[in-house]
Scaffold this motif. Structure first.
Motif, short mmCIF file in Angstrom:
data_model
loop_
_atom_site.label_atom_id
_atom_site.label_comp_id
_atom_site.label_asym_id
_atom_site.label_seq_id
_atom_site.Cartn_x
_atom_site.Cartn_y
_atom_site.Cartn_z
N ASP A 156 0.87 -1.18 0.00
CA ASP A 156 0.00 0.00 0.00
C ASP A 156 0.90 1.23 0.00
O ASP A 156 1.44 1.62 1.04
CB ASP A 156 -0.90 -0.03 1.24
CG ASP A 156 -1.89 1.14 1.26
OD1 ASP A 156 -1.68 2.09 0.48
OD2 ASP A 156 -2.86 1.08 2.03
N ARG A 157 1.08 1.83 -1.17
CA ARG A 157 2.01 2.96 -1.30
C ARG A 157 1.47 4.24 -0.65
O ARG A 157 2.19 5.23 -0.55
CB ARG A 157 2.33 3.22 -2.78
CG ARG A 157 3.38 2.28 -3.36
CD ARG A 157 4.80 2.69 -2.94
NE ARG A 157 5.83 1.91 -3.59
CZ ARG A 157 6.62 1.02 -2.97
NH1 ARG A 157 6.46 0.77 -1.69
NH2 ARG A 157 7.56 0.39 -3.64
N SER A 158 0.20 4.21 -0.21
CA SER A 158 -0.30 5.41 0.50
C SER A 158 0.10 5.36 1.97
O SER A 158 -0.16 6.29 2.72
CB SER A 158 -1.82 5.52 0.36
OG SER A 158 -2.46 4.51 1.12
N MET A 188 12.63 -5.19 -2.73
CA MET A 188 12.60 -5.28 -4.19
C MET A 188 13.72 -4.39 -4.71
O MET A 188 14.05 -3.42 -4.05
CB MET A 188 11.23 -4.88 -4.74
CG MET A 188 10.91 -3.38 -4.64
SD MET A 188 9.25 -2.92 -5.13
CE MET A 188 9.44 -2.59 -6.86
N LEU A 189 14.32 -4.65 -5.77
CA LEU A 189 14.12 -5.74 -6.71
C LEU A 189 15.52 -6.02 -7.21
O LEU A 189 16.02 -5.21 -7.96
CB LEU A 189 13.19 -5.24 -7.83
CG LEU A 189 12.59 -6.18 -8.82
CD1 LEU A 189 11.73 -7.26 -8.21
CD2 LEU A 189 11.73 -5.38 -9.80
N ALA A 190 16.15 -7.09 -6.73
CA ALA A 190 17.58 -7.26 -7.00
C ALA A 190 17.83 -7.72 -8.45
O ALA A 190 18.00 -8.91 -8.73
CB ALA A 190 18.19 -8.26 -6.04
N THR A 191 17.86 -6.75 -9.34
CA THR A 191 18.20 -7.06 -10.73
C THR A 191 19.64 -7.56 -10.78
O THR A 191 20.52 -6.96 -10.17
CB THR A 191 18.04 -5.81 -11.61
OG1 THR A 191 16.68 -5.40 -11.54
CG2 THR A 191 18.43 -6.08 -13.05
N GLY A 192 19.85 -8.65 -11.48
CA GLY A 192 21.20 -9.21 -11.59
C GLY A 192 21.62 -10.00 -10.36
O GLY A 192 22.69 -10.62 -10.36
C1 FAD Z 1 12.83 -3.83 -14.44
C2 FAD Z 1 13.10 -3.21 -13.10
C3 FAD Z 1 14.32 -3.44 -12.48
C4 FAD Z 1 14.58 -2.90 -11.22
N1 FAD Z 1 15.77 -3.14 -10.61
C5 FAD Z 1 15.99 -2.71 -9.36
C6 FAD Z 1 17.20 -3.02 -8.67
O1 FAD Z 1 18.13 -3.62 -9.22
N2 FAD Z 1 17.32 -2.64 -7.38
C7 FAD Z 1 16.33 -1.96 -6.73
O2 FAD Z 1 16.49 -1.64 -5.56
N3 FAD Z 1 15.19 -1.62 -7.37
C8 FAD Z 1 15.00 -1.99 -8.65
N4 FAD Z 1 13.83 -1.69 -9.29
C9 FAD Z 1 12.80 -0.97 -8.54
C10 FAD Z 1 12.74 0.48 -8.93
O3 FAD Z 1 13.72 1.20 -8.22
C11 FAD Z 1 11.32 0.95 -8.63
O4 FAD Z 1 10.47 0.34 -9.57
C12 FAD Z 1 11.18 2.44 -8.71
O5 FAD Z 1 11.94 3.07 -7.71
C13 FAD Z 1 9.72 2.86 -8.52
O6 FAD Z 1 9.18 2.31 -7.36
P1 FAD Z 1 7.92 1.37 -7.45
O7 FAD Z 1 8.13 0.36 -8.51
O8 FAD Z 1 7.62 0.90 -6.10
O9 FAD Z 1 6.78 2.32 -7.99
P2 FAD Z 1 5.89 3.26 -7.14
O10 FAD Z 1 6.70 4.11 -6.25
O11 FAD Z 1 4.84 2.45 -6.47
O12 FAD Z 1 5.27 4.16 -8.27
C14 FAD Z 1 4.41 3.62 -9.29
C15 FAD Z 1 3.47 4.73 -9.70
O13 FAD Z 1 2.56 5.01 -8.60
C16 FAD Z 1 2.34 6.43 -8.51
N5 FAD Z 1 2.87 6.89 -7.22
C17 FAD Z 1 3.43 6.12 -6.26
N6 FAD Z 1 3.79 6.86 -5.20
C18 FAD Z 1 3.46 8.14 -5.50
C19 FAD Z 1 3.59 9.38 -4.80
N7 FAD Z 1 4.14 9.44 -3.59
N8 FAD Z 1 3.16 10.50 -5.41
C20 FAD Z 1 2.61 10.46 -6.65
N9 FAD Z 1 2.46 9.30 -7.35
C21 FAD Z 1 2.86 8.16 -6.79
C22 FAD Z 1 3.06 7.04 -9.72
O14 FAD Z 1 2.14 7.09 -10.80
C23 FAD Z 1 4.15 6.04 -10.04
O15 FAD Z 1 4.59 6.09 -11.38
C24 FAD Z 1 13.58 -2.14 -10.57
C25 FAD Z 1 12.36 -1.90 -11.21
C26 FAD Z 1 12.12 -2.41 -12.47
C27 FAD Z 1 10.80 -2.12 -13.13
#
Ligand code: FAD
Length: 495
Positions: A156-158, A188-192
C-alpha cells in the motif's frame, strides 16, 4: 590477476537459494533459466582480462602492490580520470548493447560514490564508516559483482513502511547481538542478483522518524543463510532458441525479490545502523546517487546507438530508406540519440571537484534521467512504426528452417532488396526481441523505473536546478522599470 569469466562462474556455485517455477534452482550456472546470461557476464570478465584490453579496462589499485582492478572501482581525481573510466564502462556495455542494466559496473559505481563520501559516514559513526571503507576495498580487490535491493516492496504505497499490515513486509532489524544484526522481511528488486556475488541492501525511499528498524545499510553474500531469492519468470528459459530470441536468451539479467528469513549480518558489513536521515545522506550527501546513475546513462547511450542501428537496418531491409518521411523519422532518432550522448559528455564537462574527487554534474544527470525515461518509449515506438508487420511476419521458430519444404517457402516469402531470406528473418527476430517481445517490454519498464518513478526523478531535477540564475534574469528585467517611474514621467501611456 584480474578476474576471468570462468572464475566468476565458479564463484556463483555457492549454494545460493534461488527459487523459480516452484522449486529450488540448484546450481544457477547450469540452470536453463540463467546459464546463458551468466555466460554473458562471464564474457565481460574475459574481455577485461585480455592483454589487449588491460589498458582500457583496468587500473593499478592504490596500495595494491601493482595489482589491477577494473576501472569500475576507480575514483576519478580529475576530469580526465572520469573520461578514462567512462571509456571502460562504454567498452564493457558494448558487449551487451546496454541490455544488462545492472551489469557489475552499476552498483560498483554506487559503492565507489559512497566511498568518495566516506566523511559523511564518519560523521554518522566511525565504526560504520570503517566497515564501509573496508568493504569497498574488499569488493574492489576481489572484484565482486554486486547487485542492490534498495526499494521497499509495493503493497500500500499510500502508507509508510511501518504502517503496512505486516511490520516485516519491508526488511528490517528483528534482533541484534554483539556480532551483528538479524534482518527479516522483503526488498525489491535485485536485478542481476542471481548472477552477482553479493547484494547491497538499504532504503533509498524516505523513511519517517520511528521507522529506524528499516533504516539500515548492509551487504551480504547471495548465499547468506536465510536469504531466499525469488526469481521472476525467466525470459531466457522461455526463449525457444538463440536465433529466435537473440537478446532474451542471452541477456536476461533477471529481477528477483529478496526475502530475508532472519539473515544474520556481521557488524563488519553494516554501514548504517538504524538512522533514517543517514539512509538519505548515503546517496545524496555523497556522490553515490550521481555515480550510479551516471553509469546508467552511459549504458543507455550505448543502448540508444544499438537501437539506432536497428532503425537504420529496418529501413534498408524493407527498401524504405529513400522515402523522405522515413528520413525524417531517422533524422529525429539521430537527434535524440545525440542528445543522450551530449548529456553524458555535458555531465563530465560540467563536473566539479568535491574534496579529492571529480563528480559529474548532478543537474545534468537528473535532466538526462527525466528526459530519457520518456524518450525510451518514443524511440521504441518509432522503430515499431518503421518496421510495420515485418516484426511479426516471421517463421514460428528456428525449427521451420530444419524442414526442407518450409525452408523453401520461407525463401519465397521472406525477401529483401539487401539481404537473403535467412538474413531478413535473423534481423527481424532480433529487432522484435529489442522492441516487442516480453523481454523488450520488461526493458521498457526498466528504463521508465530503474531510477525511480517519474515524480521522483523530476523531484531531483527540481531540487538541483539553478533556479536563482533564472529568477535573477527575471528580476533584472522587472527591476528595469517601475510603475512609479512611469507615472512620474508624466507620460505614462506614451511609451
Ligand atoms: C525492471 C526493473 C528493475 C529494477 N531493478 C531494481 C534493482 O536492481 N534494485 C532496486 O532496488 N530496485 C530496482 N527496481 C525498482 C525500482 O527502483 C522501482 O520500480 C522504482 O523506484 C519505482 O518504485 P515502485 O516500482 O515501487 O513504484 P511506485 O513508487 O509504487 O510508483 C508507481 C506509480 O505510482 C504512482 N505513485 C506512487 N507513489 C506516488 C507518490 N508518492 N506520489 C505520486 N504518485 C505516486 C506514480 O504514478 C508512479 O509512477 C527495478 C524496477 C524495475 C521495473
Amino acid at each position: 590477476m584480474i578476474k576471468t569469466g570462468s572464475q566468476h562462474i565458479a564463484s556463483l556455485k555457492d549454494g545460493r537459494q534461488v527459487y523459480i517455477n516452484g522449486e529450488l534452482a540448484g546450481d544457477v550456472t547450469v540452470h536453463p533459466a540463467f546459464r546463458r546470461t551468466i555466460g554473458a557476464v562471464a564474457k565481460l570478465y574475459d574481455f577485461q582480462s585480455r592483454p589487449e584490453n588491460l589498458d582500457v579496462m583496468t587500473f593499478e589499485m592504490p596500495d595494491g602492490e601493482g595489482a589491477l582492478a577494473n576501472r569500475i572501482w576507480q575514483l576519478p581525481g580529475n576530469y580526465q580520470d572520469l573520461v578514462t573510466r567512462r571509456r571502460a564502462l562504454e567498452a564493457w556495455t558494448e558487449l551487451h548493447a546496454g541490455f544488462l542494466g545492472r551489469a557489475p559496473d552499476h552498483v560498483a559505481s554506487c559503492l565507489a560514490g559512497m566511498f568518495m563520501g566516506i566523511d559523511v559516514f564518519r560523521n554518522h559513526d566511525e565504526a560504520r564508516a570503517a566497515a564501509l571503507a573496508d568493504y569497498f576495498r574488499f569488493a574492489r580487490a576481489n572484484e565482486l559483482y554486486l547487485s542492490y535491493a534498495i526499494l521497499n516492496p509495493q503493497a500500500d504505497r499510500s502508507k509508510a513502511a511501518s504502517e503496512q499490515q505486516d511490520p516485516f513486509l519491508t526488511a528490517g532489524v528483528v534482533d541484534e547481538d554483539s556480532s551483528g544484526l538479524t534482518i527479516r522481511g522483503a526488498k525489491m528488486l535485485a536485478t542481476g542478483g542471481i548472477m552477482a556475488n553479493e547484494v547491497l541492501v538499504t532504503s533509498i525511499q524516505p523513511l519517517r522518524a520511528g521507522e529506524e528498524r528499516y533504516a539500515v545499510s548492509f551487504a551480504v553474500p547471495m548465499n547468506a543463510k536465510g536469504l531466499k531469492i525469488l526469481s521472476r519468470k525467466s525470459y531466457e528459459q522461455a526463449a525457444s532458441s538463440i536465433f529466435d530470441n537473440p537478446l532474451a536468451s542471452r541477456f536476461d539479467e533477471n529481477d528477483a525479490i529478496l526475502y530475508f528469513d532472519d539473515v544474520k549480518v556481521e557488524w563488519s558489513r553494516v554501514f548504517i545502523d538504524r538512522d533514517v536521515a543517514m539512509c538519505q545522506k548515503q546517496f545524496h550527501a555523497t556522490p553515490a546517487h550521481v555515480y550510479q546513475n551516471y553509469q546508467a546513462q552511459i549504458r543507455l547511450m550505448v543502448k540508444m546507438r544499438f537501437l539506432l542501428g536497428i532503425a537504420r537496418r529496418i529501413a534498408e531491409t524493407n527498401g524504405i530508406i529513400g522515402f523522405p518521411q522515413v528520413n525524417e523519422t531517422l533524422g529525429m532518432l539521430a537527434a535524440q540519440n545525440t542528445m543522450v550522448d551530449a548529456l553524458v559528455h555535458a555531465m563530465e564537462v560540467k563536473g566539479t571537484m568535491q574534496g579529492d574527487y571529480f563528480i559529474p554534474d548532478s543537474h545534468t544527470l537528473y535532466s538526462a534521467q527525466v528526459l530519457t525515461q520518456q524518450l525510451y518509449g518514443q524511440v521504441v515506438n518509432a522503430l515499431r512504426e518503421l518496421a510495420g508487420g515485418g516484426l511479426i511476419m516471421l517463421p514460428s521458430s528456428v525449427r521451420d528452417f530444419a524442414h526442407d519444404e518450409l525452408r523453401g517457402l520461407i525463401g519465397k516469402a521472406q525477401q529483401s532488396p539487401v539481404c537473403s531470406s535467412e538474413g531478413r528473418v535473423k534481423f527481424f527476430k532480433l529487432a522484435w526481441d529489442a522492441v516487442g517481445s516480453e523481454f523488450a517490454s520488461r526493458h521498457a519498464q526498466y528504463e521508465m523505473f530503474y531510477a525511480g518513478a517519474g515524480f521522483v526523478t523530476k523531484g531531483h531535477s527540481f531540487r538541483t536546478f539553478d533556479w536563482d540564475r533564472c529568477t535573477g534574469l527575471l528580476d533584472r528585467m522587472l527591476d528595469s522599470y517601475s510603475l512609479a517611474d512611469e507615472l512620474a514621467s508624466g507620460k505614462p501611456m506614451a511609451a
